[in-house]
Enzyme design. Structure first.
Site, PDB file in Angstrom:
ATOM      1  N   LYS A 115       1.120  -1.245   0.032  1.00 28.35           N
ATOM      2  CA  LYS A 115      -0.004  -0.276  -0.377  1.00 28.35           C
ATOM      3  C   LYS A 115       0.945   1.059  -0.362  1.00 28.35           C
ATOM      4  O   LYS A 115       0.481   2.279  -0.720  1.00 28.35           O
ATOM      5  CB  LYS A 115      -0.991  -0.220   1.513  1.00 28.35           C
ATOM      6  CG  LYS A 115      -2.214  -0.542   1.061  1.00 28.35           C
ATOM      7  CD  LYS A 115      -3.322  -0.973   2.473  1.00 28.35           C
ATOM      8  CE  LYS A 115      -4.194  -2.425   2.282  1.00 28.35           C
ATOM      9  NZ  LYS A 115      -5.003  -2.011   3.448  1.00 28.35           N
ATOM     10  N   ARG A 291      -7.601  -7.929  -8.560  1.00 30.10           N
ATOM     11  CA  ARG A 291      -7.810  -9.313  -9.019  1.00 30.10           C
ATOM     12  C   ARG A 291      -9.300  -9.407  -8.745  1.00 30.10           C
ATOM     13  O   ARG A 291     -10.093  -8.138  -7.968  1.00 30.10           O
ATOM     14  CB  ARG A 291      -7.492  -9.962  -7.090  1.00 30.10           C
ATOM     15  CG  ARG A 291      -8.164  -8.987  -5.586  1.00 30.10           C
ATOM     16  CD  ARG A 291      -8.124 -10.252  -4.701  1.00 30.10           C
ATOM     17  NE  ARG A 291      -8.010  -9.393  -3.468  1.00 30.10           N
ATOM     18  CZ  ARG A 291      -9.243  -8.668  -2.977  1.00 30.10           C
ATOM     19  NH1 ARG A 291     -10.220  -9.120  -3.796  1.00 30.10           N
ATOM     20  NH2 ARG A 291      -8.994  -7.912  -1.892  1.00 30.10           N
TER      21      ARG A 291
HETATM   22  P1  ADP Z   1      -7.882  -3.566   3.227  1.00 26.00           P
HETATM   23  O1  ADP Z   1      -6.700  -3.725   2.609  1.00 26.00           O
HETATM   24  O2  ADP Z   1      -7.882  -4.304   4.712  1.00 26.00           O
HETATM   25  O3  ADP Z   1      -9.143  -3.570   2.483  1.00 26.00           O
HETATM   26  P2  ADP Z   1      -8.798  -0.508   3.325  1.00 26.00           P
HETATM   27  O4  ADP Z   1      -6.988   0.721   3.174  1.00 26.00           O
HETATM   28  O5  ADP Z   1      -8.681  -0.882   1.838  1.00 26.00           O
HETATM   29  O6  ADP Z   1      -7.676  -1.821   3.821  1.00 26.00           O
HETATM   30  O7  ADP Z   1      -9.215   0.224   4.098  1.00 26.00           O
HETATM   31  C1  ADP Z   1     -10.191  -0.592   3.988  1.00 26.00           C
HETATM   32  C2  ADP Z   1     -11.772   0.346   4.964  1.00 26.00           C
HETATM   33  O8  ADP Z   1     -11.354   0.923   6.354  1.00 26.00           O
HETATM   34  C3  ADP Z   1     -12.084   1.331   3.941  1.00 26.00           C
HETATM   35  O9  ADP Z   1     -12.798   0.926   2.951  1.00 26.00           O
HETATM   36  C4  ADP Z   1     -12.692   2.958   4.901  1.00 26.00           C
HETATM   37  O10 ADP Z   1     -13.596   1.752   5.713  1.00 26.00           O
HETATM   38  C5  ADP Z   1     -11.770   2.335   5.968  1.00 26.00           C
HETATM   39  N1  ADP Z   1     -10.202   3.266   6.186  1.00 26.00           N
HETATM   40  C6  ADP Z   1      -9.171   2.818   5.266  1.00 26.00           C
HETATM   41  N2  ADP Z   1      -8.755   3.821   5.499  1.00 26.00           N
HETATM   42  C7  ADP Z   1      -8.844   4.965   6.272  1.00 26.00           C
HETATM   43  C8  ADP Z   1      -9.109   6.299   6.359  1.00 26.00           C
HETATM   44  N3  ADP Z   1      -7.595   7.058   5.934  1.00 26.00           N
HETATM   45  N4  ADP Z   1      -9.897   7.332   7.125  1.00 26.00           N
HETATM   46  C9  ADP Z   1     -10.590   6.816   7.610  1.00 26.00           C
HETATM   47  N5  ADP Z   1     -11.340   4.815   7.455  1.00 26.00           N
HETATM   48  C10 ADP Z   1      -9.791   4.461   6.696  1.00 26.00           C
HETATM   49  P1  ADP Z   2     -12.866  -7.702  -1.312  1.00 24.95           P
HETATM   50  O1  ADP Z   2     -11.668  -6.606  -1.687  1.00 24.95           O
HETATM   51  O2  ADP Z   2     -13.353  -8.260  -2.869  1.00 24.95           O
HETATM   52  O3  ADP Z   2     -14.785  -7.126  -1.048  1.00 24.95           O
HETATM   53  P2  ADP Z   2     -12.375  -8.301   0.774  1.00 24.95           P
HETATM   54  O4  ADP Z   2     -11.395  -7.086   1.195  1.00 24.95           O
HETATM   55  O5  ADP Z   2     -13.049  -9.006   1.396  1.00 24.95           O
HETATM   56  O6  ADP Z   2     -12.581  -9.185  -1.009  1.00 24.95           O
HETATM   57  O7  ADP Z   2     -10.951 -10.132   1.461  1.00 24.95           O
HETATM   58  C1  ADP Z   2     -11.763 -10.571   0.256  1.00 24.95           C
HETATM   59  C2  ADP Z   2     -11.012 -12.417   1.045  1.00 24.95           C
HETATM   60  O8  ADP Z   2      -9.163 -12.333   0.991  1.00 24.95           O
HETATM   61  C3  ADP Z   2     -11.247 -12.430   2.827  1.00 24.95           C
HETATM   62  O9  ADP Z   2     -11.436 -13.941   2.192  1.00 24.95           O
HETATM   63  C4  ADP Z   2      -9.682 -11.726   2.826  1.00 24.95           C
HETATM   64  O10 ADP Z   2     -10.037 -12.309   4.209  1.00 24.95           O
HETATM   65  C5  ADP Z   2      -9.137 -12.346   1.688  1.00 24.95           C
HETATM   66  N1  ADP Z   2      -8.164 -11.244   1.726  1.00 24.95           N
HETATM   67  C6  ADP Z   2      -8.094 -10.061   1.415  1.00 24.95           C
HETATM   68  N2  ADP Z   2      -6.556  -9.378   1.497  1.00 24.95           N
HETATM   69  C7  ADP Z   2      -6.185 -10.511   1.714  1.00 24.95           C
HETATM   70  C8  ADP Z   2      -4.387 -10.271   2.785  1.00 24.95           C
HETATM   71  N3  ADP Z   2      -3.698  -9.383   2.226  1.00 24.95           N
HETATM   72  N4  ADP Z   2      -4.333 -11.450   3.333  1.00 24.95           N
HETATM   73  C9  ADP Z   2      -5.098 -12.061   3.379  1.00 24.95           C
HETATM   74  N5  ADP Z   2      -6.234 -12.626   2.892  1.00 24.95           N
HETATM   75  C10 ADP Z   2      -6.805 -11.418   2.240  1.00 24.95           C
END
Ligand code: ADP
Ligand code: ADP
Ligand code: MG
Length: 472
Positions: A115, A291
């Protein structure tokens, strides 16, 4: 086109890949752990191979999977989501073995899986990012200085994080100290990379993401956006397409920003660029998922584009056959994640035997399921049992249809998110399109529901009684 695709995943996404292949006339080979021997996708694939050991390792064993693919002469591997889907080394090993990895290049995976690097790339090409640390933070002092500069709240993230894991919102110096220590340890254990970075925590944003398709000839289009703001613990529960708040102008601008980023990453295949949209209409890139995503179904319903088949098509080196101007967004779609979880108990996972299963149907209703009556939900995997995706002409119609479908849904034996989802479909703010990522926290009354007996339960109970009687 490919002759045989090895499906390196399980559950509903394995079913989704198998269905796409069937329509293309491509044979499928499933892999399964012993604990998945009774899974529906194992029965539906043309071939199925046991991988081990244990419930999880086989799905993550690069060498075992590539060796199997070669032995059974699969010419491509689809990784689904989670597991090896974002693993650059896996993509590399596939290519070395002469097998097509259905996804982007190893280089793009390595870049976007980090990231911090993805943020840097966005900044370089002028895509706005959330104010954050430049690079990962190695010391507490550095973290404290950042928080002093931007002010709390701040979110601590793992560079390699995903799936809502490794995120911590902090509001004081003490919380920051705690989050830095625990976060680094956890990230190292979960992702094999303990690097952390910090972002300003945006209050009450919408999570807006753009679905991209990029072929290997440099052509990239977007299929519009999804609003995934209905989340618990930063994990998506309900996804909507299109967003109720984007203007056509903002859609075009954010879509262009998403494409710019993908192009800069030399990205191809299907991917999603995630943004936060704050209450003042400013958007910020947060990450790109290179993906297929769980919620791709809502985009498929409103665009009539098969994203899974597009992935296969692109991986085979074919050029995209439709242009940006041919993508029209028709009506609205809502996806409900039907999880084996108890919302009233902190969404605690629930495993066990499914004693009754009758999925809804009728106009505008799509089910991507992985379970059936008498199937035992194993405790080792994520809790997604089925995805209910509903399509309608207007937002109101789509909400009412989703409610009706949830009402029809019979899934007994484990706790599910169905009654909770019904409460959301009845809730005035949701119905009026007033929601953001804080929605669930601000509506505690959603957790007040009874698990009512539906007339369909009676039908199921009666047919079981008749079957038992006839079996006498
Ligand atoms: P992941 O890789 O686990 O999906 P993300 O960075 O996409 O993590 O963030 C997942 C969720 O966390 C976002 O959809 C949002 O709800 C919250 N989030 C992430 N970054 C921020 C931020 N800077 N401020 C507020 N909410 C955040
Ligand atoms: P989407 O962004 O497709 O909604 P999610 O964030 O809910 O997906 O993740 C989809 C699946 O992939 C879940 O089973 C989640 O636990 C897994 N997953 C996503 N990113 C990672 C990661 N960096 N490491 C391990 N599992 C991950
Ligand atoms: Mg994300």
């Amino acid at each position: 086109m490919f002759r045989k695709i090895l499906v390196a995943n399980r559950g509903e996404i394995a079913m989704r890949i198998i269905r796409a292949c069937r329509e293309f006339g491509i044979a499928t080979a499933a892999i399964y752990a012993e604990s998945d021997a009774t899974a529906i996708y194992v029965k539906k694939a043309n071939e199925a191979y046991l991988v081990g050991p244990g419930p999880v390792q086989g799905y993550l064993d690069i060498e075992q999977i590539v060796r199997l693919a070669k032995r059974i002469q699969a010419d491509a591997i689809h990784p689904g989501y989670g597991f090896l889907s974002e693993n650059a080394q896996f993509a590399e090993e596939c290519s070395k073995a002469g097998i097509t990895f259905i996804g982007p290049s190893p280089e793009a995976l390595a870049l976007l899986g980090d990231k911090v690097k993805a943020r840097e790339l966005a900044q370089k090409v002028g895509v706005p990012v959330v104010p954050g640390t430049s690079g990962s933070v190695s010391s507490l002092d550095e973290a404290l200085a950042f928080c002093q500069r931007v002010g709390y709240p701040v979110i601590v993230k793992a560079s390699a994080g995903g799936g809502g894991r490794g995120l911590r919102v902090v509001r004081t110096d003490a919380e920051l100290r705690e989050a830095m220590e625990a976060g680094s340890r956890e990230a190292l254990a979960a992702f094999g990379d303990g690097n952390l970075f910090l972002e300003k925590y945006i209050e009450r944003p919408h999570h807006i993401e753009f679905q991209l398709l990029a072929d290997q000839h440099g052509y990239i289009i977007h299929l519009g956006e999804r609003d995934c703001s209905i989340q618990r613990r930063h994990q998506k529960l309900i996804e909507i397409a299109p967003s109720l708040i984007l203007t056509p102008r903002l859609r075009a601008e954010m879509g262009e920003a998403a494409i710019t980023l993908a192009r800069a990453a030399n990205f191809y295949n299907a991917g999603t660029v995630e943004f936060l949209l704050d209450p003042d209409g400013r958007y910020y890139f947060i990450e790109m998922n290179p993906r297929i995503q769980v919620e791709h179904t809502v985009t498929e319903q409103i665009t009539a584009v098969d994203i899974l088949q597009s992935q296969i098509w692109i991986a085979a080196g074919r050029p995209l056959v439709f242009g940006q101007h041919e993508i029209a967004l028709q009506g609205y779609a809502i996806q409900c994640r039907i999880n084996a979880e108890d919302p009233r108990n902190g969404f605690r996972p629930s495993s066990g035997k499914i004693t009754a299963y009758l999925s809804p149907g009728g106009i505008g209703v799509r089910i991507d399921g992985a379970v059936y009556k008498d199937y035992t939900v194993p405790p080792y995997y994520d809790a997604l049992l089925a995805k209910l995706t509903v399509h309608g002409r207007t937002w109101d119609e789509t909400v009412r249809r989703t409610h009706r479908s949830l009402e029809e849904f019979v899934l007994r034996g484990v706790k599910t998110t169905i009654p909770f989802m019904m409460k959301i479909m009845e809730e005035p703010d949701f119905k009026a399109g007033r929601f953001d990522t804080a929605y669930l926290d601000r509506h505690p009354s959603l957790y007040d529901y009874e698990e009512v007996m539906q007339p369909e339960d009676l039908v199921v109970a009666l047919s079981a009684a008749i079957a038992a009687y006839e079996g006498l």
